[in-house]
Design an enzyme around this catalytic site. Structure first.
Site, PDB file in Angstrom:
ATOM      1  N   ASP A 528       1.191  -1.042  -0.407  1.00 53.36           N
ATOM      2  CA  ASP A 528       0.486   0.049   0.184  1.00 53.36           C
ATOM      3  C   ASP A 528       0.833   1.586   0.296  1.00 53.36           C
ATOM      4  OD1 ASP A 528      -2.567   1.492   0.401  1.00 53.36           O
ATOM      5  OD2 ASP A 528      -1.190   1.964   2.497  1.00 53.36           O
ATOM      6  N   HIS A 531       4.572   3.814  -3.078  1.00 56.98           N
ATOM      7  CA  HIS A 531       5.318   5.206  -3.458  1.00 56.98           C
ATOM      8  C   HIS A 531       6.222   6.195  -2.683  1.00 56.98           C
ATOM      9  CE1 HIS A 531       1.257   7.010  -3.591  1.00 56.98           C
ATOM     10  NE2 HIS A 531       1.939   7.827  -3.947  1.00 56.98           N
ATOM     11  N   ASP A 629     -10.164   1.986  -4.646  1.00 50.42           N
ATOM     12  CA  ASP A 629      -9.666   2.961  -4.371  1.00 50.42           C
ATOM     13  C   ASP A 629      -9.885   4.990  -5.228  1.00 50.42           C
ATOM     14  OD1 ASP A 629      -7.735   2.364  -5.272  1.00 50.42           O
ATOM     15  OD2 ASP A 629      -5.980   2.973  -3.722  1.00 50.42           O
TER      16      ASP A 629
END
Length: 1534
Positions: A528, A531, A629
């Site tokens: 999750d 980055h 999401d």
């Protein structure tokens, strides 16, 4: 038959850092590291952290790989070190040489092998169909299987769970209160489920449902209410361990108090009520920020200095007479504020040393000191002003960011419309936790100076738009928190790991346990917020996970905005699949493009060799129709689009998937934060409107089941070729093709990005043309409306639209289709079987998929063709079928036929350029609109295919030509059939194979044509090398490529190029001439270069032939051909010379002084290299010109043994050669002046040097004759090299030494030469001649370092010392002193003439001044007439350049490099081991450039010359016999 092992080759190049390049490999592959040209010859160490067999992986432990050199000698072209890849993960390699540890490196990623089912079978990555579930919506654990069954029944084979741990108070799926505990919500009253119970469900799904499960890992943050973070506040960024955040915290508290005041109505009279509705109110908030908050909190003070105390300190220093310490200031006189690292108000300071250096008083008087202090004070105030400005910029940005957030959250139509400002919904999200009771701002601020309180003010996490993902925005140096640029998750605390476990032991240990639990129970993880996760943290945790589960499947979604940055994460973490989303496409065209981008080869792709270069790839995709999401597609597109877009995604050749709710047509986003209802359970009998349950009638479930099954079947059965066709603006057709069975599945999807109820779609859908025979309709499905009442949002379960369902039929015949109106069969040519499909009910929201085979005849022919190709590659066994009626010629393996071919046949089969073919009335195949092939033989085609195949460039004109007609196919076979004999048989074999090829669909012809030719070509190469010496057979790839030059250059044309040999000679090849009908000799002759010197009178040159003969024929083991060429030229001896231009002997020109010496050198080489080679001395030579003036004689008229001819040549020189060329004048040379036709070659009686020539002719290899009238150089040689040319003197020495040795062994009857001088008979012994040469050479040729050398006759002409002259006694004396590469030739043929140390010094000067990338400069670049660019077409008034006058005045010729390197090796050996090893490095390094050129050249050769610094010269021969030969000789010497 087993598949051959897959080997990938990674070529290492110096300074090439590939950390941002993705190299993906599979388990079972071998990775070979090989040396690029910049590294060959050097001692390279390759290090990797891939573990040795039986060892555990440790990211920080590197081992050195061992080099393997399969040929064990001459060069580094095949040297490799390798890894056998058996373990998934990310591995690093780096390499270095000399003192440098790392001069390049990168990463490789090895994919995991996923296994599923009771039998543990492999689930290929491209078979994955995944569905995401929000764990909190699954309800109690004992109800999970009822809800998860929906995924199983819809055909998914993998589940992605959002985190299953205890959630924080926000209830966001990603805000975890306790990473180690199962969410207690899963345990009903009286139960307490554990990880073991979760694991049992996961295991049951794996074994019984064939489904794998993965889950998220969240390393970046923890819930703000996590109990452990309260006990261990050091795990977050707080005001003790991150003092730089203090100003941001002050601002955050001030903003919180503004929230409270607005909520309490305190700003209502200033135009800011609790419910903000207008832009005007936003502006009023802006006013409050600038008028109330910023002046009150004075953030600038954290960055400023307190002026007076510093001025006082400075004054004291001045009064005490302190001087600056310039060591500390680096002499850089710039006063700047040094930030207080504790971030106290006015805590910053300045460097007093710099102050003392910048502000110097004019004397020591109190007045002077006061003035100085005033200047200093003024500067401090200016610096404070600059800091004030800087903070003002930050406050402006903070204001804009805050108001932007308020505008989105409270005013924007697409925003969440939060309503009035309250403490629950503050004006802006808080950036820091505040676990104390509410008080005033004035009471809050002192808390930051109390360590027991300050440690609990923890920075929240979030994301920053457009930020560099490799930088941590909470660390010092980032202003994100003070500028309010963080889009903040107010429920999550950002975790502070530091640089390693020692920086925060509790956090690392806690997260390690979390990782271990996850890896124990789940097949994979989704990283999750990948980055923003510190790379070193994710690396550590994934290493932990892989120790527990080596084949861990790792997926992530990256938002870096750049593929290169994505690769940093993918390579370092070993991410298996990157999440991609169809919702990112704005239209169907873009959606189709994504399918094409994310996987598969083009349809009709070429078969790639199992050993091939490792090429960079893009990350494996997990292509989802929507992620969990993101916004709901029904809100953005239309519900009707769900099915067709899903179908487009399912046809992608990669992992695919969806989110629970998409298939049920849930018309809103299922929020990861606010959704608390449960998913519906599986009930096959459920009715559309019954709440809480779903069946195949719900939404598009039935369609999704069929699509998932299809997706998995296509990947499992090898349908890895993809073609996407944008039929019209809404219709996308995706083809998946299997390259072994040649079956295809074509899915035609009509998207509905706009709702068909409100948007007018066309009734007309263009017809489709599908090549092949449609076997069945795999599925046809339409999104249709039904009467099920209106949609009501159910209170307990997440329900979808009841009014839409899928009408689906599977596995039906075309005639039963409700979507297709008619299907006509149209045939395009004999091998094209095309069905035209007209649609009638392909409504928006529908899909139809066809299974297509080749028509039965084509299918059979492909099978038979594959059967015949098995002899070349076992890969073709799949999809093959036996050939019961095989033509006779195909019953013999091609290898048996090819092994009967001679080397002359191989020249025809593989090579022959256009002018050689034209002699036979043919020519090279030319592709209209493109270009002609370089060769008529197989190499011509293979050179093009070598470029086209690796890129699968099916749009190349070459492939177009193959698809459009059989011309090239027929050219290949007919050319060979017409020659008859064994070559004709090979032609018939091609004809028979092409008989099948011509009748398969045209789109498949390029790949099968390539397969046939690659098979035949490699078979021919194997047979060719078997006919050569063991040096070639056991040699490196480089040696074998060079040895092919022997086949390329040596052939037999329509007319014999060599004069006939004596009929008394045995083993001479004969043929029947189809011109005269007579029996004639057909000896192989050697072309000087292609394409310019390959045919007719200009093919054979004495000098070129004998410079190249040792390398091309003797070293390669072609001894009979070498003998025939030596004897044939011997027969043309006249005036003691061998012809320059052979002209079949009858038109020979005897205008060169060196060819005879090169011929003698070759006879010597023949005797020493060939077993019993001295037998050649007894061979009969048929003299064409028994006397200098006789007419050409028929073969056998006058025969002489070769030793007599050798003696005659030497005797003529000692006697003196002087004659005028026959037919002198423009008919034989249109540029030569009259004096140039006078030929002279004699021996100097004092020195023994051969000399000759004059300033109007050029008798050595540097033979450019001026041609330009405008530049006035016509008839003047650029490089006459008259007098004694250095290489001729050495060749003469070599020959004389050799005949002396032969005489001593009784193999040569002559010990001396009889000549006449002034009517007197004289005898000169060979021994005396040898001695004179030995004694005179260095005296006359060496240019000493001593300016007073008594041997130097022209000291005024010396401009370089420590070299050897190019000639001695030239008519222009300065020419003797020019630095050219010719003395290096002398060093190889007669090394005894040179003193070792002098030779070494001269070679080093030549290396420095003359050595280029591929060739040697023909003239010293310091010479005033040097010009390195050859342009034969230029005709201007420049004497030195016009019409290519500088041919040998600078351009870099290749053949002297061979001699230079051989000389270096010879003398290096004499100077000891260390020098020799350094020289071997130089040699390998220089030759690596030739290897690269040879590999890349479509001619598969080395050029005659290059322009300066190795630049391409268009006037050069593309491949030259002596260039290839002399490089091969270097490798032979090595």
């Amino acid at each position: 038959m087993s598949q051959s092992k897959q080997i990938r080759v990674l070529v290492l190049n110096d300074m090439e850092k590939l950390e941002r390049t993705l190299f993906r490999l599979e388990q079972g592959f071998e990775l070979q590291f090989r040396l690029g040209p910049t590294l060959q010859g050097k001692v390279i160490h390759v290090h990797t952290n891939y573990p040795a067999s039986g060892e555990r992986f440790d990211r920080h432990r590197f081992r050195t790989l061992k080099w393997v050199n399969p040929t064990g000698r001459e060069d580094d072209s095949d040297k490799f070190c390798s890894l056998s890849l058996q373990i998934a993960g990310s591995y690093q390699y780096y390499f270095g040489h000399g003192g440098e540890e790392r001069t390049g490196g990168g990463y490789i990623v090895v994919d995991p092998l996923l296994r599923v089912g009771a039998d543990n079978h492999v689930l290929p990555l491209d078979c994955i169909s995944i569905q995401t579930y929000l764990a909190k919506c699954l309800g109690p654990l004992d109800e999970w299987l009822d809800r998860l069954r929906v995924a199983k029944e819809s055909g998914y084979n993998m589940i992605h769970f959002t985190p299953l741990q205890t959630l924080g108070e926000s209830r966001s799926c990603y805000s975890l209160a306790d990473q180690l505990e199962v969410n207690p919500d899963f345990s009903p009253p009286g139960q307490s489920y554990t990880w073991t119970d979760v694991g049992n469900i996961v295991e049951k799904m794996k074994k019984e449902w064939d489904m794998l499960c993965i889950t998220d890992v969240v390393y970046n943050h923890t819930a703000a209410n996590s109990i452990w973070i309260k006990k261990h506040p050091e795990c977050g960024y707080n005001l003790l361990n991150s003092l730089h955040l203090r100003p941001a915290w002050v601002l955050d508290r001030a903003l919180w108090h503004v929230t409270c005041d607005i909520a309490d109505g305190k700003y209502a009279e200033r135009g800011v009520p609790a419910l903000i509705k207008t832009e005007q109110q936003l502006n009023a908030i802006r006013g409050i920020f600038w008028q109330d908050i910023f002046p009150k909190i004075k953030l600038w003070e954290f960055f400023q200095v307190k002026v007076e105390p510093i001025v006082e300190k400075f004054r004291t220093l001045l009064q005490s007479g302190a001087k600056t310490d310039s060591k500390k200031t680096d002499g850089k006189k710039q006063l700047k504020i040094l930030q207080d690292l504790q971030y106290r108000r006015y805590g910053s300071t300045v460097d007093m040393n710099t102050a003392l250096e910048v502000f110097v008083p004019n004397g020591n008087s109190p007045g002077a000191i006061e003035d100085c202090c005033n200047s200093f004070r003024k500067r401090l105030e200016e610096l404070n002003g600059e800091q004030y400005k800087e903070i003002n910029y930050h406050q402006e940005q903070a204001t804009n960011c805050c108001l932007g957030t308020v505008s989105y959250e409270r005013l924007a139509g697409h925003g969440p419309k939060l309503g009035p400002v309250t403490r629950k919904h503050p004006l802006v999200t808080r950036y820091f936790t505040f676990p104390f009771k509410e008080s005033t701002l004035e009471q809050d601020l002192p808390l930051m100076d109390q360590p027991d309180k300050a440690c609990h003010f923890l920075a929240h996490n979030g994301w920053v738009m457009g930020d560099d993902p490799l930088k941590n925005f909470a660390e010092p140096g980032s202003n994100v928190y003070i500028r309010r640029e963080l889009i903040c998750w107010g429920d999550s605390v950002k975790l502070r790991y530091g640089n390693g476990p020692e920086d925060c032991p509790y956090l690392w240990a806690h997260m390690q346990k979390y990782t271990e639990i996850t890896a124990k129970y789940f097949a994979g993880v989704r990283l999750d917020n990948c980055h923003s996760t510190p790379l070193h943290v994710a690396e550590f945790m994934l290493d932990v996970a892989r120790t527990i589960r080596p084949d861990l499947y790792v997926v992530a979604e990256l938002f870096t905005g750049s593929e290169e940055l994505d690769n940093v994460f993918v390579t370092r973490l070993g991410i298996t699949s990157l999440i991609r989303e169809a919702m990112s496409a704005g239209d169907s065209h873009e959606e189709g493009r994504l399918v094409y981008r994310y996987g598969g080869e083009p349809v009709g792709a070429f078969l790639q060799p199992s050993l091939r270069p490792l090429v960079p790839s893009i990350a494996h995709a997990m292509f989802l129709d929507v992620t969990h999401d993101n916004e709901c597609p029904i809100q953005i597109r239309s519900a009707f689009d769900s099915l067709p877009s899903s179908a487009i995604v399912s046809m992608a050749c990669c992992a695919t998937g969806s989110t629970r709710g998409y298939d049920e047509l849930v018309p809103h986003q299922i929020s990861v934060v606010t959704e608390e209802r449960f998913y519906q359970k599986w009930n096959p009998q459920a009715k559309p409107s019954s709440p809480g349950a779903v069946s195949l009638e719900s939404g598009i479930l039935a369609g999704k089941l069929a699509l998932n099954r299809l997706h998995q079947e296509l990947a499992a059965k090898g349908f890895n070729q993809v073609y996407v066709d944008q039929v019209d603006e809404d219709v996308v057709a995706v083809t998946r093709h299997c390259p072994s069975s040649h079956q295809s599945v074509v899915a035609v999807c009509r998207t509905a990005f706009k709702n068909p109820k409100h948007h007018k779609y066309s009734d007309e859908v263009p017809p489709m043309f599908i090549p092949g025979k449609i076997e069945e309709v795999v599925l046809e499905a339409r999104t249709v409306e039904r009467d099920a009442g209106p949609y009501k949002n159910d209170e307990k379960s997440i329900n979808g639209l009841p009014g839409l369902t899928v009408e689906i039929k599977e596995h039906i015949q075309l005639k039963d289709s409700g979507v297709v109106k008619q299907a006509g069969v149209t045939s395009r040519g004999r091998s094209e079987f095309v069905q035209e499909i007209a649609f009638e009910r392909l409504t928006p929201g529908s899909v139809i998929a066809f299974r297509v085979s080749l028509d039965p005849k084509a299918q059979e022919l492909v099978g038979i063709l594959r059967n015949h190709l098995i002899q070349f590659n076992p890969h073709y066994a799949a999809g093959s079928m036996p050939d019961t009626n095989a033509p006779e010629i195909l019953k013999t393996p091609l290898r048996q036929m090819v092994e009967k071919l001679t080397m002359a046949d191989m020249n025809v089969l593989l090579f022959r350029c256009d002018s050689e073919e034209k002699e036979d009335g043919g020519g090279c195949y030319s592709i209209p609109g493109w270009t002609a092939l370089k060769y008529a033989g197989l190499q011509g085609i293979l050179s093009v295919m070598g470029d086209v195949r690796p890129k699968n460039d099916l749009g190349h004109p070459f492939c177009d030509n193959l698809r459009q007609g059989d011309w090239m196919i027929d050219y290949v076979s007919n050319r060979l059939v017409s020659r008859g004999g064994t070559l004709g048989e090979v032609g018939q074999w091609f004809q028979a194979m092409f008989g099948y090829l011509k009748h398969i669909p045209r789109y498949l012809i390029p790949c099968y044509f390539d397969a046939i030719l690659v098979g035949a070509y490699t078979t021919a190469l194997d047979a060719t090398f078997k006919l050569m010496s063991s040096f070639v057979q056991e040699g490196s790839t480089f040696v074998q490529l060079l040895a092919l030059g022997s086949v390329q250059m040596c052939g037999v044309g329509r007319f014999p190029a060599l004069p006939p040999l004596s009929p008394a000679l045995s083993d001479v090849p004969y043929r029947f001439s189809n011109i005269t009908g007579q029996r004639e000799q057909c000896c192989v002759s050697m072309a000087a270069g292609l394409p310019h010197f390959s045919a007719g009178i200009f093919r054979c040159w004495g000098r070129d032939t004998f410079i190249a003969l040792r390398g091309l024929l003797l070293v390669t083991g072609r001894h009979p051909e070498a003998r025939n060429i030596i004897l044939s030229f011997a027969g043309t001896l006249r005036h003691g010379l061998i012809p320059n231009l052979l002209g079949e002997g009858v038109s020979a020109r005897y205008n060169c002084r060196d060819a005879v010496w090169w011929w003698l050198q070759c006879v010597q080489d023949y005797c020493s290299i060939v077993p019993n080679g001295t037998d050649i001395l007894q061979c009969p030579v048929s003299r064409m010109y028994p006397t200098d003036d006789s007419q050409p004689q028929a073969p056998g008229t006058v025969d002489q043994p070769l030793y007599d001819v050798i003696h005659e040549a030497l005797e003529c020189h000692m006697q003196g050669i002087e004659f005028r060329e026959r037919n002198a004048g423009p008919q034989i040379d249109r540029n030569m002046r009259d004096e140039g036709f006078n030929i002279v070659a004699k021996v100097n009686p004092d020195t023994g040097f051969v000399y000759g020539g004059n300033r109007f002719n050029c008798g050595t290899w540097m033979d450019k004759m001026g041609e330009s009238e405008s530049a006035r150089n016509k008839g003047i040689p650029a490089t006459p090299r008259d007098g004694s040319a250095v290489e001729i003197v050495a060749l003469c020495k070599s020959a004389v030494r050799w005949v002396l040795e032969l005489h001593r062994k009784g193999l040569f009857p002559y010990s001396s030469i009889n000549i006449h001088r002034n009517d007197t008979k004289l005898s000169v012994s060979y021994e005396e001649w040898d001695r004179k040469l030995q004694n005179s050479f260095e005296k006359m040729f060496y240019v000493s370092q001593d300016p007073n050398d008594p041997n130097e006759k022209n000291p005024e002409l010396v401009h370089k010392r420590g070299i050897y002259k190019d000639s001695c006694g030239a008519s222009s004396p300065w020419c003797d002193y020019q630095l050219r590469p010719n003395f290096t030739i002398a060093m190889v043929v007669a090394p005894e003439l040179f003193t070792v140390e002098r030779a070494w010094e001269a070679l080093n000067i030549a290396e420095k001044k003359l050595l280029g990338p591929l060739g040697m400069k023909t003239l010293d670049p310091d010479d005033m007439v040097y010009c390195g660019v050859y342009d034969n077409s230029l005709d201007n008034d420049n004497y030195n350049l016009a019409k290519g006058f500088n041919y040998h005045q600078g351009p870099e010729w290749l053949w002297p490099v061979g001699y230079f390197l051989r000389a270096k090796l010879y003398f290096a050996k004499k100077l000891g081991k260390e020098t020799y090893e350094k020289t071997v490095f130089l040699v390998k390094n220089v030759l690596s450039h030739h290897y690269v050129h040879l590999e890349r050249s479509p001619w598969k050769g080395l050029p005659e010359l290059t322009n300066e610094n190795g630049q391409y010269c268009s006037f050069s021969c593309e491949t030259q016999a002596w260039s290839i030969a002399t490089v091969l000789e270097v490798l032979y010497d090595l």
